[in-house]
Write a protein that holds these residues in place. Structure first.
Motif, PDB file in Angstrom:
ATOM      1  N   HIS A 213      19.372   7.227   8.051  1.00 41.22           N
ATOM      2  CA  HIS A 213      18.263   6.908   8.956  1.00 41.22           C
ATOM      3  C   HIS A 213      17.095   6.335   8.161  1.00 41.22           C
ATOM      4  O   HIS A 213      16.300   7.065   7.556  1.00 41.22           O
ATOM      5  CB  HIS A 213      17.842   8.156   9.736  1.00 41.22           C
ATOM      6  N   ASN A 214      16.998   5.012   8.170  1.00 47.58           N
ATOM      7  CA  ASN A 214      15.973   4.305   7.422  1.00 47.58           C
ATOM      8  C   ASN A 214      14.623   4.467   8.112  1.00 47.58           C
ATOM      9  O   ASN A 214      14.437   4.026   9.250  1.00 47.58           O
ATOM     10  CB  ASN A 214      16.350   2.825   7.313  1.00 47.58           C
ATOM     11  N   LEU A 215      13.653   5.076   7.409  1.00 44.81           N
ATOM     12  CA  LEU A 215      12.334   5.358   7.980  1.00 44.81           C
ATOM     13  C   LEU A 215      11.258   4.403   7.470  1.00 44.81           C
ATOM     14  O   LEU A 215      10.058   4.691   7.581  1.00 44.81           O
ATOM     15  CB  LEU A 215      11.927   6.808   7.666  1.00 44.81           C
ATOM     16  N   ALA A 216      11.679   3.258   6.909  1.00 49.76           N
ATOM     17  CA  ALA A 216      10.709   2.331   6.327  1.00 49.76           C
ATOM     18  C   ALA A 216       9.679   1.865   7.347  1.00 49.76           C
ATOM     19  O   ALA A 216       8.476   1.785   7.043  1.00 49.76           O
ATOM     20  CB  ALA A 216      11.433   1.133   5.717  1.00 49.76           C
ATOM     21  N   ALA A 217      10.121   1.540   8.540  1.00 53.17           N
ATOM     22  CA  ALA A 217       9.187   1.044   9.564  1.00 53.17           C
ATOM     23  C   ALA A 217       8.265   2.149  10.061  1.00 53.17           C
ATOM     24  O   ALA A 217       7.100   1.894  10.398  1.00 53.17           O
ATOM     25  CB  ALA A 217       9.976   0.449  10.732  1.00 53.17           C
ATOM     26  N   ALA A 218       8.763   3.385  10.083  1.00 55.38           N
ATOM     27  CA  ALA A 218       7.965   4.499  10.605  1.00 55.38           C
ATOM     28  C   ALA A 218       6.988   5.051   9.571  1.00 55.38           C
ATOM     29  O   ALA A 218       5.990   5.676   9.944  1.00 55.38           O
ATOM     30  CB  ALA A 218       8.894   5.611  11.083  1.00 55.38           C
ATOM     31  N   GLU A 219       7.270   4.856   8.274  1.00 52.60           N
ATOM     32  CA  GLU A 219       6.436   5.435   7.218  1.00 52.60           C
ATOM     33  C   GLU A 219       6.035   4.358   6.194  1.00 52.60           C
ATOM     34  O   GLU A 219       6.346   4.464   5.004  1.00 52.60           O
ATOM     35  CB  GLU A 219       7.208   6.551   6.502  1.00 52.60           C
ATOM     36  N   PRO A 220       5.327   3.310   6.618  1.00 50.68           N
ATOM     37  CA  PRO A 220       5.009   2.231   5.675  1.00 50.68           C
ATOM     38  C   PRO A 220       4.120   2.681   4.522  1.00 50.68           C
ATOM     39  O   PRO A 220       4.257   2.184   3.399  1.00 50.68           O
ATOM     40  CB  PRO A 220       4.308   1.188   6.552  1.00 50.68           C
ATOM     41  N   GLY A 221       3.221   3.596   4.758  1.00 48.73           N
ATOM     42  CA  GLY A 221       2.337   4.067   3.705  1.00 48.73           C
ATOM     43  C   GLY A 221       3.099   4.801   2.621  1.00 48.73           C
ATOM     44  O   GLY A 221       2.867   4.595   1.416  1.00 48.73           O
ATOM     45  N   ARG A 222       4.009   5.682   3.022  1.00 53.95           N
ATOM     46  CA  ARG A 222       4.806   6.424   2.049  1.00 53.95           C
ATOM     47  C   ARG A 222       5.700   5.469   1.256  1.00 53.95           C
ATOM     48  O   ARG A 222       5.859   5.597   0.041  1.00 53.95           O
ATOM     49  CB  ARG A 222       5.650   7.482   2.758  1.00 53.95           C
ATOM     50  N   LEU A 223       6.296   4.491   1.963  1.00 49.84           N
ATOM     51  CA  LEU A 223       7.159   3.528   1.271  1.00 49.84           C
ATOM     52  C   LEU A 223       6.356   2.757   0.218  1.00 49.84           C
ATOM     53  O   LEU A 223       6.822   2.571  -0.915  1.00 49.84           O
ATOM     54  CB  LEU A 223       7.787   2.568   2.277  1.00 49.84           C
ATOM     55  N   LYS A 224       5.153   2.312   0.584  1.00 53.78           N
ATOM     56  CA  LYS A 224       4.331   1.542  -0.361  1.00 53.78           C
ATOM     57  C   LYS A 224       3.976   2.388  -1.580  1.00 53.78           C
ATOM     58  O   LYS A 224       4.006   1.909  -2.732  1.00 53.78           O
ATOM     59  CB  LYS A 224       3.061   1.062   0.345  1.00 53.78           C
ATOM     60  N   GLU A 225       3.673   3.658  -1.354  1.00 55.98           N
ATOM     61  CA  GLU A 225       3.319   4.566  -2.452  1.00 55.98           C
ATOM     62  C   GLU A 225       4.504   4.749  -3.402  1.00 55.98           C
ATOM     63  O   GLU A 225       4.345   4.696  -4.631  1.00 55.98           O
ATOM     64  CB  GLU A 225       2.902   5.915  -1.863  1.00 55.98           C
ATOM     65  N   LEU A 226       5.703   4.947  -2.860  1.00 56.75           N
ATOM     66  CA  LEU A 226       6.883   5.158  -3.699  1.00 56.75           C
ATOM     67  C   LEU A 226       7.297   3.872  -4.412  1.00 56.75           C
ATOM     68  O   LEU A 226       7.767   3.914  -5.553  1.00 56.75           O
ATOM     69  CB  LEU A 226       8.034   5.703  -2.860  1.00 56.75           C
ATOM     70  N   ALA A 227       7.123   2.718  -3.751  1.00 58.66           N
ATOM     71  CA  ALA A 227       7.441   1.447  -4.397  1.00 58.66           C
ATOM     72  C   ALA A 227       6.525   1.217  -5.596  1.00 58.66           C
ATOM     73  O   ALA A 227       6.961   0.727  -6.652  1.00 58.66           O
ATOM     74  CB  ALA A 227       7.321   0.303  -3.401  1.00 58.66           C
ATOM     75  N   ALA A 228       5.255   1.574  -5.453  1.00 57.28           N
ATOM     76  CA  ALA A 228       4.321   1.443  -6.578  1.00 57.28           C
ATOM     77  C   ALA A 228       4.697   2.397  -7.705  1.00 57.28           C
ATOM     78  O   ALA A 228       4.593   2.051  -8.894  1.00 57.28           O
ATOM     79  CB  ALA A 228       2.897   1.708  -6.106  1.00 57.28           C
ATOM     80  N   ALA A 229       5.162   3.597  -7.343  1.00 54.80           N
ATOM     81  CA  ALA A 229       5.587   4.564  -8.359  1.00 54.80           C
ATOM     82  C   ALA A 229       6.824   4.061  -9.092  1.00 54.80           C
ATOM     83  O   ALA A 229       6.952   4.246 -10.316  1.00 54.80           O
ATOM     84  CB  ALA A 229       5.869   5.915  -7.710  1.00 54.80           C
ATOM     85  N   TRP A 230       7.741   3.420  -8.358  1.00 52.47           N
ATOM     86  CA  TRP A 230       8.920   2.845  -9.034  1.00 52.47           C
ATOM     87  C   TRP A 230       8.486   1.797 -10.044  1.00 52.47           C
ATOM     88  O   TRP A 230       8.973   1.768 -11.175  1.00 52.47           O
ATOM     89  CB  TRP A 230       9.878   2.201  -8.020  1.00 52.47           C
ATOM     90  N   GLU A 231       7.571   0.920  -9.657  1.00 51.31           N
ATOM     91  CA  GLU A 231       7.157  -0.156 -10.552  1.00 51.31           C
ATOM     92  C   GLU A 231       6.473   0.403 -11.796  1.00 51.31           C
ATOM     93  O   GLU A 231       6.708  -0.067 -12.919  1.00 51.31           O
ATOM     94  CB  GLU A 231       6.230  -1.137  -9.836  1.00 51.31           C
ATOM     95  N   HIS A 232       5.673   1.429 -11.625  1.00 48.78           N
ATOM     96  CA  HIS A 232       5.019   2.044 -12.781  1.00 48.78           C
ATOM     97  C   HIS A 232       6.066   2.628 -13.721  1.00 48.78           C
ATOM     98  O   HIS A 232       5.995   2.434 -14.953  1.00 48.78           O
ATOM     99  CB  HIS A 232       4.050   3.135 -12.313  1.00 48.78           C
ATOM    100  N   ALA A 233       7.063   3.336 -13.166  1.00 52.18           N
ATOM    101  CA  ALA A 233       8.112   3.927 -13.994  1.00 52.18           C
ATOM    102  C   ALA A 233       8.946   2.847 -14.670  1.00 52.18           C
ATOM    103  O   ALA A 233       9.379   3.002 -15.817  1.00 52.18           O
ATOM    104  CB  ALA A 233       9.003   4.833 -13.144  1.00 52.18           C
ATOM    105  N   ALA A 234       9.191   1.751 -13.960  1.00 58.51           N
ATOM    106  CA  ALA A 234       9.995   0.666 -14.527  1.00 58.51           C
ATOM    107  C   ALA A 234       9.297   0.036 -15.720  1.00 58.51           C
ATOM    108  O   ALA A 234       9.927  -0.250 -16.744  1.00 58.51           O
ATOM    109  CB  ALA A 234      10.275  -0.379 -13.452  1.00 58.51           C
ATOM    110  N   TRP A 235       7.994  -0.186 -15.608  1.00 60.23           N
ATOM    111  CA  TRP A 235       7.249  -0.735 -16.753  1.00 60.23           C
ATOM    112  C   TRP A 235       7.235   0.257 -17.912  1.00 60.23           C
ATOM    113  O   TRP A 235       7.304  -0.134 -19.080  1.00 60.23           O
ATOM    114  CB  TRP A 235       5.819  -1.083 -16.349  1.00 60.23           C
TER     115      TRP A 235
END
Length: 445
Positions: A213-235
Motif C-alpha cells: 500500500h503505497n502512501l506517497a500521495a497521502a504522506e508527501p511531507g514524510r516522503l520528502k523528509e525520508l528522501a532528504a535523509a536518503w540523500e544525506h546518507a548517500a553523500w
C-alpha cells in the motif's frame, strides 16, 4: 554435521551460532531459467542471435556439480514470498532475509522471535558485545573508522526492547531505499532513465510489511523528509555517482586496474590466481599463454587450468598426448595436438579475438602450430568463475570427464612456468565503447 561435532566436543551450549542469507531470491535465471548460469548474464549490444544461453543438460544432473543452473524468476518470486520482488531491488523481497542466532549458555531464557528492525552491519558489533571484546579505537596510530552497525544485545535480552538500528539507507543498481522508525521509501528504477523523486514509494512497514500500500500521495511531507535523509546518507557513504548499469560508469574501471592486464608469470605451486585478476588477462581481448616445461614420456597432468563447469579452458598431457579442452558455459570442445616428446618445450595457446564475441584457439609446440577447435564463444563477465591454476586443476572442474578419471591431475614432470600475455582488446569491448562514447559526448557539449 558441524553442530554434531561441536556437541561431541561438549561445546555446543557455549558456541554462538549465526545462520542467515545474503539477499533475497533472484530473477537472474530469466523467465524460463537456464542450465548455463554465466551465459545468461551476458547482455551486450551486438551479441549474435545464436548465442547459447541454455546448454542442454540431462535433468538428472540439475542440482549437482555438472550443471550451472538457475531457476526461473517465478521461483525467485515464490522463494521471497510474502515479500515483493528480488535480489538487486530495495523492496523487502530483495533485502529481507532469515536470521537465526543461538547461544544457550550466554542467552539463557532469552529465546523466541524478535520483530525489531536490525541490519547486517549490526552482526559484528553484536558478536563483539556478546563476548565482551572491544573495538580498537586506533589503528596504526591513527583513529580507526567508526562502526556502521549497532549491537542488538538489548533486543536479544528483552523481546520488547526498541531497535538499536532505527534508520538505514540502501542502493543497488540505481534502486534506492531508506528505512526510519517503521517507515520505508523505495524506488524501482528503470535503467537508462533519469533519477526522479517521483520514483519514490512510501510504506508503513509495521502495518504493511509486504509493501503493498503505497502512501506517497497521502504522506508527501514524510516522503520528502525520508528522501532528504536518503540523500544525506548517500553523500556520507560515497553512493554517488549512481550507476544503474546502463551507461559509462558500469563499463569503465579505475585507471589503476590497467596494471591487471600486464603480462604475468605464474609458477607451479602458486595458489590459484584470484578470479577477477585472472579475468582481466583474457576478457574481451586476444591473449596468449606460454607454458615452459621439461617433459619426459611418462609425465602427465594439467599444465594450466582456468575456470570450472560454468566455463573455462585447460591444457593438459594424458596418455602421451597434448590436449586442449574448452568449456563454453557447459558445452565442451576438445582438441588433441598429438604426442608431446621428451625434452624442453615451449607450448603456446593463442586466443585470437574474432567478431561476434568469439575466440579462435590455436595450440603450438616449439613454434609449430598444431591447430585447435572451431571458433568458440568468449568467456565473459562472471566466467570463468574460478581463477588460474598452474600444474593442477583446483577449480570446478573445467572438464568433468577428466576430473572423473584423474581428479585434480597434478602434472608429474618439471613444469617451469606459465606466462599470460594479454593482447589487444576487441573493438566491441564495453569499456572501449563506453570511453569512445563518453569522449564524443564531451566534445559536443
Amino acid at each position: 554435521r558441524l553442530l554434531d561435532t561441536v556437541a561431541a566436543l561438549g561445546e555446543l551450549d557455549n558456541t554462538i551460532v549465526v545462520f542467515t542469507s545474503d539477499n533475497g531470491g533472484t530473477m537472474e535465471g530469466g523467465p524460463q531459467g537456464t542450465r548455463s548460469y554465466f551465459s545468461q548474464f551476458v547482455f551486450l549490444s551486438g551479441l549474435p542471435d545464436d548465442w547459447e544461453r541454455d546448454v542442454e543438460r540431462d535433468l538428472d544432473l540439475v542440482g549437482g556439480p555438472q550443471a550451472m543452473v538457475h531457476y526461473p524468476r517465478g521461483w525467485g518470486r515464490a522463494s521471497n514470498t510474502p515479500f515483493r520482488f528480488y535480489k538487486g531491488q530495495t523492496f523487502a523481497g530483495g533485502v529481507r532475509v532469515p536470521f537465526l542466532l543461538s547461544w544457550p549458555a550466554g542467552l539463557g531464557a532469552a529465546t523466541g522471535i524478535r520483530s525489531q528492525y536490525q541490519y547486517v552491519t549490526d552482526v559484528a558489533p553484536t558478536l563483539l558485545d556478546l563476548i565482551g571484546a572491544q573495538t580498537p579505537e586506533r589503528r596504526h596510530g591513527r583513529p580507526a573508522q567508526g562502526r556502521d552497525g549497532h549491537s542488538f544485545v538489548p533486543v536479544l535480552a528483552t523481546p520488547g526492547a526498541p531497535s538499536t538500528h532505527p534508520e538505514q539507507y540502501a542502493e543497488f543498481g540505481g534502486n534506492r531505499g531508506f528505512y526510519r522508525d517503521g517507515w520505508k521509501i523505495v524506488t524501482s528504477h528503470r535503467p537508462g532513465e533519469a533519477y526522479d523523486d517521483a520514483e519514490w514509494e512510501l510504506y508503513d512497514v509495521v502495518s504493511d510489511p509486504t509493501e503493498l500500500h503505497n502512501l506517497a500521495a497521502a504522506e508527501p511531507g514524510r516522503l520528502k523528509e525520508l528522501a532528504a535523509a536518503w540523500e544525506h546518507a548517500a553523500w556520507s557513504n560515497t553512493v554517488f555517482p549512481l550507476d544503474d548499469g546502463s551507461g559509462y560508469l558500469s563499463s569503465v574501471r579505475r585507471p589503476g586496474e590497467d596494471r591487471l592486464a600486464a603480462p604475468v608469470t605464474v609458477l607451479p605451486g602458486t595458489p590459484t590466481l584470484e578470479r577477477y585478476r585472472s579475468s582481466k588477462l583474457i576478457q574481451f581481448r586476444s591473449f596468449a599463454v606460454q607454458i615452459r616445461l621439461a617433459h619426459s614420456d611418462p609425465d602427465e597432468g594439467v599444465l594450466v587450468a582456468h575456470g570450472d563447469q560454468g566455463g573455462g579452458y585447460l591444457v593438459y598431457v594424458e596418455g602421451g598426448d597434448l590436449h586442449l579442452a574448452y568449456n563454453a558455459y557447459g558445452r565442451l570442445s576438445e582438441f588433441t595436438a598429438g604426442p608431446l616428446g621428451s625434452g624442453e618445450h615451449l607450448i603456446r595457446l593463442e586466443a585470437e579475438a574474432l567478431p561476434e564475441f568469439r575466440w579462435n584457439l590455436t595450440l603450438s609446440v616449439d613454434g609449430d602450430a598444431a591447430g585447435g577447435p572451431p571458433p568458440v564463444p568468449m568467456l565473459l563477465f562472471m566466467a570463468p568463475f574460478s581463477g588460474i591454476d598452474v600444474g593442477v586443476s583446483r577449480g570446478g572442474p573445467v572438464h568433468w570427464g577428466l576430473y572423473e578419471r584423474r581428479r585434480s591431475f597434478p602434472y608429474s614432470g618439471a613444469l617451469h612456468s606459465v606466462t599470460y600475455l594479454p593482447g589487444d582488446k576487441a573493438p566491441y569491448d564495453p569499456e572501449l565503447v563506453a570511453r569512445a562514447a563518453h569522449a564524443s559526448a564531451q566534445r559536443h557539449d
